[in-house]
Scaffold this motif. Structure first.
Motif, PDB file in Angstrom:
ATOM      1  N   TRP B  22       0.834  -1.202   0.000  1.00 28.31           N
ATOM      2  CA  TRP B  22       0.000   0.000   0.000  1.00 28.31           C
ATOM      3  C   TRP B  22       0.865   1.246   0.000  1.00 28.31           C
ATOM      4  CZ3 TRP B  22      -0.488   3.758   3.892  1.00 28.31           C
ATOM      5  CH2 TRP B  22      -1.555   4.667   3.712  1.00 28.31           C
ATOM      6  N   ASN B  24       0.590   5.694   0.177  1.00 32.52           N
ATOM      7  CA  ASN B  24      -0.119   6.968   0.278  1.00 32.52           C
ATOM      8  C   ASN B  24       0.849   8.065  -0.133  1.00 32.52           C
ATOM      9  OD1 ASN B  24      -0.889   9.447   2.499  1.00 32.52           O
ATOM     10  ND2 ASN B  24      -2.500   8.625   1.216  1.00 32.52           N
ATOM     11  N   ASP B  74      -4.504   7.016  -2.773  1.00 28.66           N
ATOM     12  CA  ASP B  74      -3.775   5.821  -2.366  1.00 28.66           C
ATOM     13  C   ASP B  74      -3.677   4.834  -3.521  1.00 28.66           C
ATOM     14  OD1 ASP B  74      -5.058   5.550   1.059  1.00 28.66           O
ATOM     15  OD2 ASP B  74      -3.973   7.114  -0.019  1.00 28.66           O
ATOM     16  N   THR B  76      -2.495   0.551  -4.452  1.00 23.92           N
ATOM     17  CA  THR B  76      -2.144  -0.794  -3.995  1.00 23.92           C
ATOM     18  C   THR B  76      -1.506  -1.555  -5.136  1.00 23.92           C
ATOM     19  OG1 THR B  76      -4.019  -0.830  -2.459  1.00 23.92           O
ATOM     20  CG2 THR B  76      -2.999  -2.934  -2.984  1.00 23.92           C
TER      21      THR B  76
END
Lengths: 111, 114
Positions: B22, B24, B74, B76
């Motif tokens: 992940w 950000n 964000d 992934t």
């Protein structure tokens, strides 16, 4: 094909012993050449961008220069905290403008 | 100002298992990049997003890798199934604006596949 070659692979200096790292590049249409510093276990940290031959950038003990074929990162009177891997990358002025990195120079400065 | 945040920092999995990373990005940075860095090598771009759109995924092994960036913030990156050769550090970076050339990197996720 775009290519970036850094030398030496590793460099060991005594504190205060000035030296230079080399980045030779081949790219069709340079938008920019980038220098990054990478400490173990961390991501690359941006240092400088150089756009054209003759340009120079300075930050503390570091000075980056560039010609049409290569760039140098000069380190003046280094300190142990300058120990890191220094990465060079080029970006083309066409296409998706991705960064093409060299393999880096591992610098160790001993007190 | 907060930098690029990545999690997890370390991941150890067995081959054939799935894994996800992940990222950000820095607030306001609309361009996001995923890189893979093998030991002793420079980072290599896997995929680049401008907002929600993947504009360069030519280096992403699409048979096992996938990525998404919902809502343009964000992101992934997923690997399924993982192979031994996927062991590397996966770095996320972001930059401001389409024409910005300065990319700011996160700390990376070190993946070990056993």
């Amino acid at each position: 094909e775009d290519q970036v070659t850094q030398s030496p692979e590793a460099l060991r200096l005594q504190e205060g012993e000035s030296s230079s790292l080399n980045c030779s590049y081949t790219v069709s249409g340079l938008r920019g050449l980038f220098w990054y510093r990478q400490d173990p276990g961390k991501g690359p940290e941006f240092l400088f961008t150089l756009y054209s031959a003759g340009e120079e950038k300075e930050k503390e003990r570091l000075k980056a220069t560039i010609t049409k074929k290569e760039s140098f990162l000069h380190i003046t009177a280094p300190k142990p905290e300058d120990s890191a891997t220094y990465l060079c990358a080029v970006q083309k002025n066409t296409g998706f403008q991705k960064l093409v990195f060299g393999t880096g120079t591992r610098l160790l400065v001993s007190p | 100002e907060a930098g690029v945040v990545q999690s997890p920092r370390y991941k150890i999995i067995e081959k054939k298992q799935p894994v996800a990373f992940w990222c950000n990005p820095i607030s306001g940075h609309n361009t996001l990049y995923w890189y893979r860095q093998n030991l002793g090598q420079g980072p290599e771009l896997l995929i680049r997003y401008e907002n929600e759109e993947a504009v360069d995924d030519s280096q992403l092994p699409k048979d096992r890798f996938s990525a998404e960036r919902l809502k343009g913030v964000d992101s992934t990156l997923k690997i399924q199934p993982a192979e031994l050769g996927d062991s590397a550090v996966y770095l996320c970076a972001s930059s401001f604006g389409r024409g910005s050339y300065e990319q700011y990197f996160g700390p990376g996720t070190r993946l070990t596949v056993t």
